[in-house]
Motif scaffolding. Structure first.
Motif, PDB file in Angstrom:
ATOM      1  N   SER A 121       0.944  -1.339   0.058  1.00  0.00           N
ATOM      2  CA  SER A 121       0.155  -0.077  -0.045  1.00  0.00           C
ATOM      3  C   SER A 121       1.022   1.149   0.059  1.00  0.00           C
ATOM      4  O   SER A 121       0.627   2.290  -0.786  1.00  0.00           O
ATOM      5  CB  SER A 121      -1.073   0.061   1.216  1.00  0.00           C
ATOM      6  OG  SER A 121      -1.976  -1.007   1.149  1.00  0.00           O
ATOM      7  N   SER A 241      -6.641   9.709  13.688  1.00  0.00           N
ATOM      8  CA  SER A 241      -7.553   9.544  12.282  1.00  0.00           C
ATOM      9  C   SER A 241      -8.117  10.809  11.744  1.00  0.00           C
ATOM     10  O   SER A 241      -8.057  11.516  10.671  1.00  0.00           O
ATOM     11  CB  SER A 241      -8.424   8.530  12.164  1.00  0.00           C
ATOM     12  OG  SER A 241      -9.392   8.497  13.101  1.00  0.00           O
ATOM     13  N   GLY A 283      -3.860   9.079   1.696  1.00  0.00           N
ATOM     14  CA  GLY A 283      -3.882   7.676   1.784  1.00  0.00           C
ATOM     15  C   GLY A 283      -2.636   7.185   2.928  1.00  0.00           C
ATOM     16  O   GLY A 283      -2.710   6.349   3.494  1.00  0.00           O
ATOM     17  N   TRP A 288      -4.931   4.196   4.520  1.00  0.00           N
ATOM     18  CA  TRP A 288      -5.572   3.573   3.595  1.00  0.00           C
ATOM     19  C   TRP A 288      -4.815   2.386   2.785  1.00  0.00           C
ATOM     20  O   TRP A 288      -3.939   2.419   2.465  1.00  0.00           O
ATOM     21  CB  TRP A 288      -6.060   4.738   2.306  1.00  0.00           C
ATOM     22  CG  TRP A 288      -7.117   5.758   2.785  1.00  0.00           C
ATOM     23  CD1 TRP A 288      -7.742   5.803   4.153  1.00  0.00           C
ATOM     24  CD2 TRP A 288      -7.422   6.868   2.084  1.00  0.00           C
ATOM     25  NE1 TRP A 288      -8.444   6.741   4.229  1.00  0.00           N
ATOM     26  CE2 TRP A 288      -8.008   7.800   3.066  1.00  0.00           C
ATOM     27  CE3 TRP A 288      -6.794   7.438   0.773  1.00  0.00           C
ATOM     28  CZ2 TRP A 288      -8.710   8.903   2.930  1.00  0.00           C
ATOM     29  CZ3 TRP A 288      -7.217   8.877   0.799  1.00  0.00           C
ATOM     30  CH2 TRP A 288      -8.220   9.308   1.480  1.00  0.00           C
ATOM     31  N   SER A 289      -5.588   1.205   2.474  1.00  0.00           N
ATOM     32  CA  SER A 289      -5.060   0.144   1.997  1.00  0.00           C
ATOM     33  C   SER A 289      -5.864  -0.267   0.648  1.00  0.00           C
ATOM     34  O   SER A 289      -6.891  -0.973   0.633  1.00  0.00           O
ATOM     35  CB  SER A 289      -5.079  -0.996   2.932  1.00  0.00           C
ATOM     36  OG  SER A 289      -4.309  -0.525   4.143  1.00  0.00           O
ATOM     37  N   PRO A 290      -5.622   0.457  -0.506  1.00  0.00           N
ATOM     38  CA  PRO A 290      -6.181   0.151  -1.702  1.00  0.00           C
ATOM     39  C   PRO A 290      -5.799  -1.178  -2.284  1.00  0.00           C
ATOM     40  O   PRO A 290      -6.552  -1.442  -3.297  1.00  0.00           O
ATOM     41  CB  PRO A 290      -5.707   1.468  -2.589  1.00  0.00           C
ATOM     42  CG  PRO A 290      -4.286   1.624  -1.926  1.00  0.00           C
ATOM     43  CD  PRO A 290      -4.434   1.342  -0.614  1.00  0.00           C
ATOM     44  N   ARG A 293      -7.103  -5.321   1.241  1.00  0.00           N
ATOM     45  CA  ARG A 293      -7.990  -4.960   2.268  1.00  0.00           C
ATOM     46  C   ARG A 293      -7.663  -5.376   3.786  1.00  0.00           C
ATOM     47  O   ARG A 293      -7.882  -4.947   4.774  1.00  0.00           O
ATOM     48  CB  ARG A 293      -9.263  -5.756   2.250  1.00  0.00           C
ATOM     49  CG  ARG A 293     -10.141  -5.095   0.974  1.00  0.00           C
ATOM     50  CD  ARG A 293     -11.628  -5.619   1.099  1.00  0.00           C
ATOM     51  NE  ARG A 293     -12.389  -4.879   0.189  1.00  0.00           N
ATOM     52  CZ  ARG A 293     -13.977  -4.800   0.299  1.00  0.00           C
ATOM     53  NH1 ARG A 293     -14.316  -5.559   1.238  1.00  0.00           N
ATOM     54  NH2 ARG A 293     -14.478  -3.844  -0.369  1.00  0.00           N
TER      55      ARG A 293
END
Length: 307
Positions: A121, A241, A283, A288-290, A293
Motif C-alpha cells: 500500500s 485519524s 492515503g 488507506w489500503s487500496p 483489504r
C-alpha cells in the motif's frame, strides 16, 4: 463536546496555516528577514504561553531533550526558509502540494534507518505521488523553467527537513509541545540574527512600514503562537485519524488563497499532479489500503506545527 471543540480548533489552525504563504509574499521582505521576525514575535508569544502554563520548571525537560529540540529547531528553520523561498518561484499552490510529500520522506527514513517494512500500500501511494510530481515538473505553467524547477526543489527540501524535525519530535514524547516550539523559535533567532537585516524591515514608506510590521507580527503571533494553541488543543481532544483528515484543510486553503489573492490558476497537468500528491499523502497519513483489504497500516500522525 470535546470532539466538536477539537474539530473547530483543528479547522481554525489549518485555515491559519493555509494563509501563511499569502502573508509571506505580501510582506515583500527577503525570506531570511521574514523567518527571523516570525521567530522573534513567535518567541515572545510562546514565552508568555509557557509562563502562563507554568512550564519554566527544571524538571519539565532534560538536557538531552533540549539538545533534540535544538536539532528539531534547526530543521524547522531550514524548512521555513526553503518553503517560503519556494512560494514566489513555483507559486503557493504548487509549493504546498509538493511540500505535502512529507509522509513519504518519513516512510523513507523509516525504511533506511529503522528497518521498517515498505508495504504494498505504501509503495502504491509513493508511486502515485511520484506520478503527481512528474506531472507538476512537466507542466511549468508557462513560467521560467529554471525558476519553477528551483521552487519545486525548495519545496522538496522543505519536506525533507520537516521529516527530520518530525523524527526529533518523536524522541521528545512527554515534553510540553509549547516548550518545544519556544526552543525551536529561539534556535531560529540564534541562526538568523547574523544574517537578517535588522535595520529596516520595510520599504522606507511610512504607511507600508506599518503594514510590513503588522504582517510580520501576524506571522509570529497568529501563525505561530495562536496556531500552536489551537493545534495542540485539538490534538489533545481528537483521535489521530480525524486529526490527520482535518490536516488536509491546510493545502486546500493554500490553493484557494493562491487563486483568490494572486489569481494563480493551475493548468490541467498541475491540477492533476497536485491532486495525485494530496490523495497519496492522505492515503499514506490515514492508512488507506487500496491493494489489500486486510493489510494493516498505521496512520502517520500529522505534524503541521512545522509550518
Amino acid at each position: 463536546m470535546d470532539k466538536l471543540r477539537g474539530t473547530a480548533e483543528m479547522t481554525a489552525a489549518m485555515i491559519i496555516s493555509g494563509t501563511i504563504g499569502w502573508f509571506v509574499i505580501l510582506s515583500g521582505q527577503p525570506v531570511i528577514d521574514v523567518v527571523f521576525w516570525r521567530c522573534l514575535f513567535g518567541a515572545g508569544t510562546l514565552a508568555l504561553i509557557c509562563l502562563g502554563l507554568g512550564l519554566f520548571k527544571r524538571d519539565v525537560i532534560t538536557g538531552r531533550q533540549i539538545g533534540l529540540a535544538v536539532i528539531g529547531g534547526v530543521a524547522i528553520v531550514a524548512n521555513w526558509l526553503m518553503l517560503f523561498a519556494a512560494y514566489p518561484r513555483a507559486s503557493i499552490s504548487i509549493a504546498t502540494a509538493v511540500y505535502n510529500t512529507q509522509p513519504f520522506m518519513l516512510v523513507g527514513f523509516g525504511v533506511l534507518f529503522f528497518a521498517e517494512k515498505l508495504t504494498a500500500s505504501k509503495a502504491f501511494w509513493l508511486g502515485l505521488a511520484f506520478a503527481g510530481m512528474l506531472g507538476i515538473v512537466q507542466a511549468k505553467s508557462g513560467a521560467d523553467g529554471t525558476d519553477y524547477l528551483a521552487g519545486i526543489g525548495l519545496a522538496l527540501g522543505a519536506a525533507f527537513f520537516y521529516a527530520i524535525a518530525a523524527l526529533a519530535a518523536k524522541k521528545l514524547k512527554g515534553v510540553p509541545p509549547h516548550l518545544i516550539a519556544l526552543i525551536q523559535v529561539i534556535v531560529g533567532l540564534a541562526m538568523l540574527a547574523p544574517l537578517a537585516d535588522l535595520s529596516h524591515p520595510s520599504t522606507g514608506v511610512q504607511i507600508w512600514s506599518m503594514q510590513t510590521w503588522a504582517i510580520l507580527g501576524t506571522l509570529g503571533i497568529v501563525h505561530t503562537g495562536l496556531m500552536y494553541i489551537l493545534l495542540y488543543g485539538a490534538i489533545q481532544k481528537l483521535p489521530t485519524s480525524l486529526t490527520g483528515a482535518l490536516s488536509f484543510i491546510y493545502p486546500v486553503v493554500a490553493i484557494l488563497v493562491d487563486l483568490i489573492a494572486f489569481d494563480h490558476r493551475l493548468d490541467w497537468l498541475q491540477m492533476a499532479g497536485a491532486g495525485a500528491i494530496l490523495v497519496a499523502a492522505a492515503g499514506m497519513t490515514l492508512g488507506w489500503s487500496p491493494l489489500r483489504r486486510n493489510e494493516a497500516a498505521a496512520p502517520i500522525p500529522p505534524n503541521p506545527k512545522t509550518l
